[in-house]
Design a protein around this motif. Sequence first.
Motif, PDB file in Angstrom:
ATOM      1  N   ASP A 148       0.853  -8.104   8.531  1.00  0.00           N
ATOM      2  CA  ASP A 148       1.156  -8.715   7.235  1.00  0.00           C
ATOM      3  C   ASP A 148       0.289  -8.190   6.101  1.00  0.00           C
ATOM      4  N   VAL A 149      -0.470  -7.131   6.358  1.00  0.00           N
ATOM      5  CA  VAL A 149      -1.279  -6.531   5.293  1.00  0.00           C
ATOM      6  C   VAL A 149      -0.580  -5.263   4.807  1.00  0.00           C
ATOM      7  N   GLU A 150      -0.298  -5.223   3.537  1.00  0.00           N
ATOM      8  CA  GLU A 150       0.304  -4.026   2.947  1.00  0.00           C
ATOM      9  C   GLU A 150      -0.809  -3.143   2.400  1.00  0.00           C
ATOM     10  N   VAL A 151      -0.818  -1.886   2.816  1.00  0.00           N
ATOM     11  CA  VAL A 151      -1.828  -0.931   2.352  1.00  0.00           C
ATOM     12  C   VAL A 151      -1.170   0.036   1.381  1.00  0.00           C
ATOM     13  N   GLU A 152      -1.673   0.028   0.169  1.00  0.00           N
ATOM     14  CA  GLU A 152      -1.142   0.931  -0.856  1.00  0.00           C
ATOM     15  C   GLU A 152      -2.076   2.135  -0.948  1.00  0.00           C
ATOM     16  N   PHE A 153      -1.567   3.286  -0.521  1.00  0.00           N
ATOM     17  CA  PHE A 153      -2.398   4.493  -0.472  1.00  0.00           C
ATOM     18  C   PHE A 153      -2.192   5.345  -1.724  1.00  0.00           C
ATOM     19  N   SER A 154      -3.287   5.874  -2.224  1.00  0.00           N
ATOM     20  CA  SER A 154      -3.222   6.803  -3.359  1.00  0.00           C
ATOM     21  C   SER A 154      -4.301   7.858  -3.183  1.00  0.00           C
ATOM     22  N   THR A 155      -4.212   8.929  -3.934  1.00  0.00           N
ATOM     23  CA  THR A 155      -5.201  10.007  -3.845  1.00  0.00           C
ATOM     24  C   THR A 155      -5.806  10.268  -5.209  1.00  0.00           C
ATOM     25  N   TYR A 156      -7.036  10.755  -5.180  1.00  0.00           N
ATOM     26  CA  TYR A 156      -7.647  11.260  -6.411  1.00  0.00           C
ATOM     27  C   TYR A 156      -7.728  12.787  -6.303  1.00  0.00           C
TER      28      TYR A 156
END
Length: 481
Positions: free
Chosen positions: A123-131
Amino acid sequence: MQITHNGGILMSSSNSNRQPSSGRLWRVIAVILACALVAAACGNDDDPGGASVPAAPEVGDSSSEPVGDSDGMAEDSSTPAPTAEPEPELSGTIGFIKGPHSAMEVEFNDQIIADFNAQVAPDVEVEFSTYDWPVHVAELTTLFASGSPPDVQYLVDLIYPAFAEQGVLHDMTDLVNDPDWAEERAKISQFAWDLAEQQGGTWGVPTLGAVYNIFINETLLEEAGLLDSWDDSYESMLAAAEALTTDEVFGFGARTSAADFAWWDWYPYIHNAGGDVLSDDWTECGLVGQDVVDAMQFLIDIHTAGVTPAIGSVDNQGLFDLFAAGRIAILHHETPNIVALNENPPDFEWTVAAAPPGPQGHTVMGNFGILSIAEASDNKEAAWEFIKHWASAPQVGRFAEQVSLQVVRTDIIDDLFADNPAMQKVQSELVPRVQGLQPHPQILEALQAAWPVVEDAFRGNRTGEEAIAGMCEAIDGVLAG
């Protein structure tokens, strides 16, 4: 109270003068028999799994005595033991940001996140992004300043100390020292923990390392008869670079601009001379001694010998592209590019190597990354569970092989890179020689302040002695504030 080897009952010394009534004695016996049948439910101190199970009721405490019949016998010794309250389910959303180590960075992290949802926290949504690496300090600074940065960040030892000093990172000392995680913690090398522990806190879990190796075109070196001698000394490397340089090929290449973090290619020669950016107590410039001056002079000489692309004419990726095209024979660069060479093999033989030995050492430069939690995160529990998952052997091991980085766990090294000879060489021969940077809160600022002096020297405008003096002036200026 304890049970002897033949089933007799011994009272504890504090109760030795008290004689239980026959009814209470039967209740005691009933409790003991129940414990023997359902040992895990009786709070056995030798069983870690019993820690979460309520302890057996204390004799003499009427409020917790087991229910018995009129004869004082327990009604049912097989009654299931009480179970611990279930842990609250993790939920919500967490952000995770990381610099890319591969063109497939998003896909590789999606695999890790999918496993996290399947195995740990559905139930944990992980929003991934990059720098972007060239501007990642500015990007992360802006995110932290916004007050709502991603909950989890991948930070390298070059920059995290400054963020820790600013108070934007969560001190993870209590988390990483949780006894429930002790076995996993012990599998991470102590040198990596030493890099993560600064300013009285622990600012992340070490996960990966990057080694800055040299790529060599074995075909060109063998044709020139230099394959076995080019790295005997600095002089041998310069002579090989001069012999290999033609109208089509540069004998040597290395990064030269601060935008490309060119100091990674400069560091081993300074470490091999016994110097460092900061003194041992981190209070002043550490670039001292004739060996350091001589190392700087060698680097100036090889950059002014006409064997490299013109200073500033080719960027980080451009240098690697020239090597892959067979147009640079000896190139300082990074292990993640091994992936590109394996996927698109060039029309020559190649391998990885370290810089030649210096007068005081034979080191390899490397830096390391940690997974941190933002102090501003409002879901630190989920962030910690995600970090533990990302740093676990199956996840970090798979990622390291996908992007050709080194791991800091000691339990999976033997099984990594079975089909990748170049990475096997990096892990077995280069990593043991790694001498990293000094994770001072101002180390990046010091390097950036000193680097214009280096670039000027690489263009032939300063001697080694003048360059070291100019660098120390800049470094001491940063430390003085």
